[in-house]
Design an enzyme around this catalytic site. Structure first.
Site: not given
Ligand code: E4P
Length: 217
Positions: A87
């Site tokens: 990522k």
């Molecule tokens: C994506 O990979 C992120 O981990 C995530 O969806 C962030 O979500 P949030 O806005 O609920 O923290």
């Protein structure tokens, strides 16, 4: 549509896996911290533990922001397990890293995407997944779902292979709307997945069927 769970909580991951509809997991440093997982070795071990629970892709995020460090870190993450997807944040060095990994067959998830232009860049750089954060856009009175529609249009116009991974999904209606808009993947909490199950007419209908069955026995 693939279902990913967005958590580092092993119990939730096991629960979603047991339901039989889980295609992968996304994590981020905040989700790791929420589970009390800290320190490089513990975090790496946790990724492997997650891979051993699920069958599909597991996103593991680099914390470096400089190209050569991202490459080093991403290569080490990719070597942990063949289910790992590296990522990478949508920053300038991140775009270079996406291209580097794509040229070498290492799968990537471009994270922290908030605009169609960023998604276009991620696809040009060969990202496997692009993660538009729809919930965080909704949080600031911007239509997160509209971003999914815009990216879908752009990717379809040019036949980009990059998969749209709707991230920051907060609830069941996000899941349904993303499915309508043709998002390839969604990642959200266990509650958003299990929420799809619920309908009061299912519950009352089942109660009646069981009661009627029991009358005759
Ligand atoms: C994506 O990979 C992120 O981990 C995530 O969806 C962030 O979500 P949030 O806005 O609920 O923290």
């Amino acid at each position: 549509m693939k279902f990913f769970i967005d958590t580092a909580n092993l119990d939730d991951i096991r629960e979603a896996q047991a339901l039989g509809v889980l295609d992968g997991v996304t994590t981020n440093p905040s989700l790791m911290a929420k589970e009390g997982i800290s320190g490089k070795n513990n975090i790496l071990k946790h990724y492997v533990d997650i891979c051993n629970i699920v069958d599909g892709d597991v996103s593991a995020e680099v914390i470096s922001t400089e190209f050569s460090e991202m490459v080093k870190e991403g290569e080490a993450l990719a070597e942990l397990h063949d289910q790992i997807v590296v990522k990478i944040p949508m920053i300038k060095d991140g775009v270079k890293a996406l291209k580097y990994f794509s040229d070498r067959g290492i799968r990537t998830n471009c994270t922290l995407v908030f605009s169609p232009g960023q998604a276009l860049l991620a696809a040009k750089a060969g990202a496997t997944y692009v993660s538009p954060f729809i919930g965080r856009l909704d949080d600031i009175s911007t239509d997160g779902l509209n971003l999914i529609a815009e990216i879908r249009l752009i990717y379809d116009n040019y036949g980009f292979d990059t998969q749209i991974l709707a991230a920051s999904v907060r609830h069941t209606m996000h899941v349904i709307d993303c499915a309508k808009l043709g998002s390839d993947v969604m990642t959200g909490p266990l509650s958003a997945i299990e929420g799809l199950l619920k309908h009061p007419l299912t519950d009352s209908g089942l109660a009646k069927f069981l009661a009627d069955y029991n009358k005759g026995n």
